[in-house]
Motif scaffolding. Structure first.
Motif, PDB file in Angstrom:
ATOM      1  N   LEU A 268       2.100   3.131 -13.260  1.00 25.09           N
ATOM      2  CA  LEU A 268       3.137   3.334 -12.606  1.00 25.09           C
ATOM      3  C   LEU A 268       3.352   2.588 -11.337  1.00 25.09           C
ATOM      4  O   LEU A 268       4.176   1.893 -10.830  1.00 25.09           O
ATOM      5  CB  LEU A 268       3.895   4.629 -12.377  1.00 25.09           C
ATOM      6  CG  LEU A 268       4.474   5.420 -13.562  1.00 25.09           C
ATOM      7  CD1 LEU A 268       4.983   6.886 -13.335  1.00 25.09           C
ATOM      8  CD2 LEU A 268       5.672   4.602 -14.386  1.00 25.09           C
ATOM      9  N   ALA A 269       2.006   2.859 -10.566  1.00 23.14           N
ATOM     10  CA  ALA A 269       2.127   2.062  -9.221  1.00 23.14           C
ATOM     11  C   ALA A 269       1.930   0.542  -9.446  1.00 23.14           C
ATOM     12  O   ALA A 269       2.421  -0.086  -8.857  1.00 23.14           O
ATOM     13  CB  ALA A 269       0.426   2.616  -8.727  1.00 23.14           C
ATOM     14  N   GLN A 270       1.185   0.023 -10.515  1.00 24.53           N
ATOM     15  CA  GLN A 270       1.296  -1.383 -11.026  1.00 24.53           C
ATOM     16  C   GLN A 270       2.503  -1.925 -11.228  1.00 24.53           C
ATOM     17  O   GLN A 270       2.831  -3.077 -10.567  1.00 24.53           O
ATOM     18  CB  GLN A 270       0.257  -1.545 -12.104  1.00 24.53           C
ATOM     19  CG  GLN A 270      -1.345  -1.372 -11.682  1.00 24.53           C
ATOM     20  CD  GLN A 270      -2.247  -1.567 -12.978  1.00 24.53           C
ATOM     21  OE1 GLN A 270      -1.753  -2.001 -13.906  1.00 24.53           O
ATOM     22  NE2 GLN A 270      -3.220  -1.346 -12.610  1.00 24.53           N
ATOM     23  N   GLN A 271       3.282  -1.132 -11.919  1.00 22.58           N
ATOM     24  CA  GLN A 271       4.660  -1.564 -12.129  1.00 22.58           C
ATOM     25  C   GLN A 271       5.623  -1.833 -10.958  1.00 22.58           C
ATOM     26  O   GLN A 271       6.101  -2.556 -10.720  1.00 22.58           O
ATOM     27  CB  GLN A 271       5.282  -0.709 -13.280  1.00 22.58           C
ATOM     28  CG  GLN A 271       4.795  -0.688 -14.746  1.00 22.58           C
ATOM     29  CD  GLN A 271       5.402   0.440 -15.492  1.00 22.58           C
ATOM     30  OE1 GLN A 271       6.230   0.697 -15.241  1.00 22.58           O
ATOM     31  NE2 GLN A 271       4.585   0.661 -16.504  1.00 22.58           N
ATOM     32  N   LYS A 272       5.450  -0.369 -10.210  1.00 26.61           N
ATOM     33  CA  LYS A 272       6.351  -0.625  -8.925  1.00 26.61           C
ATOM     34  C   LYS A 272       5.913  -1.750  -7.882  1.00 26.61           C
ATOM     35  O   LYS A 272       6.662  -2.616  -7.227  1.00 26.61           O
ATOM     36  CB  LYS A 272       6.312   0.686  -8.258  1.00 26.61           C
ATOM     37  CG  LYS A 272       6.890   1.742  -8.627  1.00 26.61           C
ATOM     38  CD  LYS A 272       6.766   3.186  -8.054  1.00 26.61           C
ATOM     39  CE  LYS A 272       7.683   4.104  -8.373  1.00 26.61           C
ATOM     40  NZ  LYS A 272       8.865   3.948  -7.673  1.00 26.61           N
ATOM     41  N   GLN A 273       4.577  -1.987  -7.800  1.00 32.72           N
ATOM     42  CA  GLN A 273       4.073  -3.100  -7.215  1.00 32.72           C
ATOM     43  C   GLN A 273       4.446  -4.581  -7.569  1.00 32.72           C
ATOM     44  O   GLN A 273       4.802  -5.127  -6.667  1.00 32.72           O
ATOM     45  CB  GLN A 273       2.366  -2.849  -6.999  1.00 32.72           C
ATOM     46  CG  GLN A 273       2.010  -1.758  -5.845  1.00 32.72           C
ATOM     47  CD  GLN A 273       0.416  -1.708  -6.096  1.00 32.72           C
ATOM     48  OE1 GLN A 273      -0.191  -2.161  -6.783  1.00 32.72           O
ATOM     49  NE2 GLN A 273      -0.013  -0.480  -5.384  1.00 32.72           N
ATOM     50  N   MET A 274       4.459  -4.628  -8.776  1.00 32.65           N
ATOM     51  CA  MET A 274       4.698  -5.792  -9.533  1.00 32.65           C
ATOM     52  C   MET A 274       6.457  -6.082  -9.267  1.00 32.65           C
ATOM     53  O   MET A 274       6.529  -7.225  -8.886  1.00 32.65           O
ATOM     54  CB  MET A 274       4.437  -5.805 -11.040  1.00 32.65           C
ATOM     55  CG  MET A 274       4.609  -7.219 -11.743  1.00 32.65           C
ATOM     56  SD  MET A 274       3.885  -8.655 -11.016  1.00 32.65           S
ATOM     57  CE  MET A 274       2.166  -8.200 -11.349  1.00 32.65           C
TER      58      MET A 274
ATOM     59  N   GLN B  63       0.870  -1.069  -0.091  1.00 37.09           N
ATOM     60  CA  GLN B  63      -0.095  -0.218  -0.022  1.00 37.09           C
ATOM     61  C   GLN B  63       0.780   1.384   0.012  1.00 37.09           C
ATOM     62  O   GLN B  63       0.326   2.363  -0.334  1.00 37.09           O
ATOM     63  CB  GLN B  63      -0.901   0.077   1.196  1.00 37.09           C
ATOM     64  CG  GLN B  63      -1.910  -0.985   0.976  1.00 37.09           C
ATOM     65  CD  GLN B  63      -3.019  -0.940   2.410  1.00 37.09           C
ATOM     66  OE1 GLN B  63      -2.786  -0.288   3.220  1.00 37.09           O
ATOM     67  NE2 GLN B  63      -4.002  -1.960   2.468  1.00 37.09           N
ATOM     68  N   LYS B  64       1.981   1.041   0.545  1.00 37.86           N
ATOM     69  CA  LYS B  64       2.941   2.150   0.333  1.00 37.86           C
ATOM     70  C   LYS B  64       3.881   2.485  -0.764  1.00 37.86           C
ATOM     71  O   LYS B  64       4.345   3.764  -1.028  1.00 37.86           O
ATOM     72  CB  LYS B  64       3.952   1.958   1.531  1.00 37.86           C
ATOM     73  CG  LYS B  64       3.445   2.046   2.987  1.00 37.86           C
ATOM     74  CD  LYS B  64       4.245   1.509   4.069  1.00 37.86           C
ATOM     75  CE  LYS B  64       3.926   1.294   5.344  1.00 37.86           C
ATOM     76  NZ  LYS B  64       4.762   0.857   6.347  1.00 37.86           N
ATOM     77  N   VAL B  65       3.604   1.641  -1.802  1.00 38.70           N
ATOM     78  CA  VAL B  65       4.429   1.575  -2.944  1.00 38.70           C
ATOM     79  C   VAL B  65       3.385   2.544  -4.023  1.00 38.70           C
ATOM     80  O   VAL B  65       2.477   2.106  -4.384  1.00 38.70           O
ATOM     81  CB  VAL B  65       4.658   0.013  -3.625  1.00 38.70           C
ATOM     82  CG1 VAL B  65       5.275   0.521  -4.842  1.00 38.70           C
ATOM     83  CG2 VAL B  65       5.280  -0.533  -2.613  1.00 38.70           C
ATOM     84  N   SER B  66       4.120   3.536  -4.439  1.00 35.93           N
ATOM     85  CA  SER B  66       3.296   4.545  -5.278  1.00 35.93           C
ATOM     86  C   SER B  66       4.245   5.463  -5.955  1.00 35.93           C
ATOM     87  O   SER B  66       5.307   5.871  -5.404  1.00 35.93           O
ATOM     88  CB  SER B  66       2.176   5.245  -4.493  1.00 35.93           C
ATOM     89  OG  SER B  66       2.707   6.076  -3.546  1.00 35.93           O
ATOM     90  N   PRO B  67       4.042   5.837  -7.155  1.00 39.45           N
ATOM     91  CA  PRO B  67       4.969   6.696  -7.837  1.00 39.45           C
ATOM     92  C   PRO B  67       4.590   8.354  -7.329  1.00 39.45           C
ATOM     93  O   PRO B  67       3.727   8.606  -6.829  1.00 39.45           O
ATOM     94  CB  PRO B  67       4.447   6.765  -9.386  1.00 39.45           C
ATOM     95  CG  PRO B  67       3.173   6.550  -9.106  1.00 39.45           C
ATOM     96  CD  PRO B  67       2.972   5.643  -7.886  1.00 39.45           C
TER      97      PRO B  67
END
Length: 361
Positions: free
Chosen positions: A318-324, A163-167
């Motif tokens: 970008l959030a999806q990429q970072k979370q993946m 939940q903390k991972v975001s661009p």
């Protein structure tokens, strides 16, 4: 002469038996939650998938790395099963259809894809996937199911961190500036398409469509009403309001030649076609609204008649990429923690393992 031929046959059969025995040899046993063996044959199958993707034979070290991956996958799957995580087959089917839709550039069902592959490639979908990926449809869906189970397990165990991972705002704006030319609207037309399948009575189907067309022209039914009523059981037709970009993929999705789609773009809003006939149905199309091509800014919506801006779209992706990326890293760390001598028994190591992995291509 007959005696020599018989001797050769026996030797050939004996050789096949040796290869079969080799394929059945166990390389490792994963026993975190239950005992599961990894055989030479299982490793060969996975290596064949990678060989087709890389278009070359795998080295000995790559085969060993693939074996490590299989061990880690089984560890993670056993851990997921121990947590009670399951993935319904219906969800796997949906995920498969979405993945295939992305590959062809339009929304498509599995049956439509099978028909399309048969028509364009002259082979079945199974044969195409085997050719390209080394797996048939059933094998690929099984692979997807395992991947989804492991992903769900990792997400469940790391939900707070994810939940903390975001661009950042800077990352979003930098991405936009680096890819500005790709954020454009092509010419887009919004149409009402109404289709009646011919079925066993083409004349009756044509009459049904003609009745709908007349009611629409006479304003007895609006486009929204026609679309809504089509969803009722026993309506006997399909209808919907569709946003259609000006490209050949869109024409293919609508089941019409590209020149016919281009003709729609030359018509004014409010245009209604005559009844059109295809091999399978009768249909008519009405042009509801037209949108001209334009470059998009960060504050523009990404598609007509939606509320998602380019900024929101980039942030979400970008959030999806970072979370993946986070999930992949977390999965590797979690599998390493599970990969202990208590949970994994290696049956072949050193020179004995190297010999079994030297199967040629």
């Amino acid at each position: 002469m007959k005696k020599i031929a018989l001797t050769l046959m026996i030797l050939l059969l004996a050789g096949a038996s040796v290869f079969a025995q080799s394929d059945l040899q166990v390389l490792a046993v994963v026993k975190y939650n239950k005992n599961e063996s990894i055989t030479v044959k299982q490793l060969k199958n996975r290596c064949e998938v990678y060989r087709k993707q890389l278009n070359r034979a795998l080295t000995l070290e790559e085969k060993k790395s693939t074996l490590d991956s299989l061990i880690n996958e089984k560890l993670m799957l056993q851990a997921a099963q121990k947590e009670g995580i399951t993935i319904p087959d219906s969800y796997v089917d949906q995920y498969f259809a979405q993945a295939m839709s992305q590959s062809v550039g339009r929304s498509i069902t599995e049956k439509e894809l099978s028909d399309y592959v048969k028509k364009t490639e002259g082979i079945t979908l199974d044969e195409l996937l085997l050719k390209q990926m080394g797996m048939n449809v059933a094998d690929y869906k099984s692979f997807l199911k395992n991947q989804l189970m492991m992903q769900q397990y990792v997400v469940q165990k790391n939900s707070a961190e994810l939940q903390k991972v975001s661009p950042s705002d800077d990352e979003i704006r930098m991405f936009y500036e680096s890819n500005k030319s790709s954020f454009v609207w092509n010419d887009i037309v919004k149409v009402l398409m109404v289709v009646v399948e011919k079925g066993s009575n083409a004349d009756q189907a044509k009459l049904k469509l003609g009745d709908l067309l007349n009611k629409y022209k006479d304003k007895k039914l609006t486009s929204q009403q026609i679309a809504l009523q089509s969803e009722s059981d026993g309506s006997g037709y399909q209808a919907g309001e569709i946003l259609v970009p000006k490209n050949e993929t869109s024409a293919l999705g609508l089941g019409m030649p590209f020149e016919n789609l281009l003709y729609l773009f030359t018509q004014e809003e409010g245009f209604v076609s005559d009844i059109q006939e295809t091999d399978k149905d009768f249909r008519f199309i009405s042009v509801l609204k037209k949108y001209n091509a334009k470059m998009l800014s960060l504050s523009d919506i990404v598609q007509p008649e939606t509320t998602v801006t380019v900024y929101d779209y980039i942030r979400s992706n970008l959030a999806q990429q970072k979370q993946m990326a986070y999930v992949q890293t977390a999965a590797q760390e979690m599998s390493k923690t599970l990969n202990t001598s208590e949970n994994v028994e290696m049956k072949k190591t050193g020179a004995a393992l190297d010999k079994l992995l030297d199967w040629g291509e």
